[in-house]
Design an enzyme around this catalytic site. Structure first.
Site, short mmCIF file in Angstrom:
data_model
loop_
_atom_site.label_atom_id
_atom_site.label_comp_id
_atom_site.label_asym_id
_atom_site.label_seq_id
_atom_site.Cartn_x
_atom_site.Cartn_y
_atom_site.Cartn_z
N LYS A 52 0.84 -1.20 0.00
CA LYS A 52 0.00 0.00 0.00
C LYS A 52 0.87 1.25 0.00
O LYS A 52 0.61 2.21 -0.72
CB LYS A 52 -0.94 -0.01 1.23
N GLN A 96 -4.46 -1.66 9.73
CA GLN A 96 -4.40 -2.99 9.11
C GLN A 96 -4.96 -4.05 10.07
O GLN A 96 -4.54 -4.13 11.23
CB GLN A 96 -2.94 -3.32 8.73
N ASP A 119 -10.84 2.97 4.41
CA ASP A 119 -11.19 1.54 4.29
C ASP A 119 -12.72 1.36 4.25
O ASP A 119 -13.21 0.29 3.91
CB ASP A 119 -10.63 0.74 5.48
#
Ligand code: NAD
Length: 293
Positions: A52, A96, A119
């Site tokens: 990412k 994460q 997200d």
């Protein structure tokens, strides 16, 4: 049969984003900035987060990686989230998953400012999505919508069978495919581990979206001639011929299912590569304040 090339589509999206960043820079605007919080040293998570960060560099975004050991306290994590929420520099950030057991994941996700929740996991964004308001869409379903759109796949009035009901893929996918929009306007059936006779449903499907994690679950006899098959599953299976010692397998028995399909995604190279592209897209949207304008 047309292969849905996620790698090519992802590269095209990233090029579009890079062009927008170049334009922002040329106009003296603020460069989009993504931050990622990573707890622990799980191999998969480290790779995902590094990819990412690399992707940010490639399109010209700024990026920050915040790392903690496994024993980080919930309080430390929540303080960092507060700091990122208030940061003028950071437009969007992710935590994460999975987090260690001693940390309340839901509490952490809800601490993220919905305006920076790239997200799309905060209940505010989930709620807005369900209500048909503009929201950050979770990257994997967002990527699948892009694939459908960029290959001009008809969804209006089609029967879409989604398999798997996770918060990050199956559930949002089922909502998005039923929305009064394109892609959408499909009749949706959501199947999961309690579904009795999965094949009964998949055989009726014009579009199958499998997000389970059981390699080869969808076999040729379960698929209608001409169906569109989108395989989200990525399971590592041992493979001694590979340097890594494993290879990725999807939920679909690709070799036998593909000849029956109008469109199908390969694994790897299908849905996977789009996830990062859509995270970048969400960060750009956050920087432009498009979602909560
Ligand atoms: P999950 O692992 O949280 O849940 C799996 C789902 O499958 C559950 O909803 C369960 O009800 C359903 N299920 C289990 N057994 C079933 C059966 N026999 N029949 C029908 N349904 C069954 O799901 P997830 O996190 O959405 O992940 C699913 C798969 O997608 C995994 O392989 C994961 O690695 C992959 N994935 C890939 C990407 C990507 O490519 N970018 C992103 C997210 C997830």
């Amino acid at each position: 049969m047309t292969l849905l090339d996620g790698k090519k589509t992802s590269e095209a999206i990233q090029q579009e984003i890079a062009a927008e960043v170049a334009e922002i820079k040329a106009n003296g605007g603020k460069v989009p900035h993504l931050a990622a919080i990573l707890v622990g040293n799980d191999g998969g998570s480290v790779t995902y987060v590094n990819n990412k960060v690399l992707a940010c560099e490639k399109v010209g975004f700024g990026s920050t990686l915040v790392r903690y050991e496994d024993d980080v306290t919930e309080e430390e994590l929540l303080n960092k989230i507060q700091e990122l929420n208030e940061s003028k520099e950071v437009d969007g950030f992710i935590v994460q998953l999975p987090l260690p057991k001693h940390i309340n994941t839901q509490k952490v996700l809800e601490a993220v400012d919905p305006k920076k929740d790239v997200d799309g996991f905060h209940p505010a964004n989930v709620g807005r999505m369900v209500a048909g308001l503009s929201s950050f869409l979770p990257a994997t379903p967002y990527g699948i919508l892009q694939l459908i759109e960029r290959y001009n796949i008809e969804t209006n009035g089609k029967h879409c069978v989604v398999i798997g009901r996770s918060n990050i893929v199956g559930s949002p996918m089922s909502i998005l495919m039923a929305k009064a929009a394109y892609p959408g306007n499909a009749t949706v059936t959501l199947c999961h581990r309690n579904t009795i006779d999965l094949a009964y449903y998949t055989r009726q499907a014009d579009i199958i979206i499998a997000a389970v994690g059981i390699p080869g679950l969808i076999t040729a006899d379960m698929v209608k001639e001409g169906a569109v098959v989108i395989d989200v599953g990525t399971t590592r299976v041992p493979d001694a011929t590979r340097k890594s010692g494993y290879r990725l397998r999807g939920d679909v028995d690709f070799d036998n299912v593909a000849p029956k399909c109008s469109y199908i995604t390969p694994v790897p190279g299908g849905v996977g590569p789009l996830t990062i592209a859509m995270l970048l897209k969400n960060t750009l949207r956050a920087a432009r304040n498009e979602v909560y304008a």
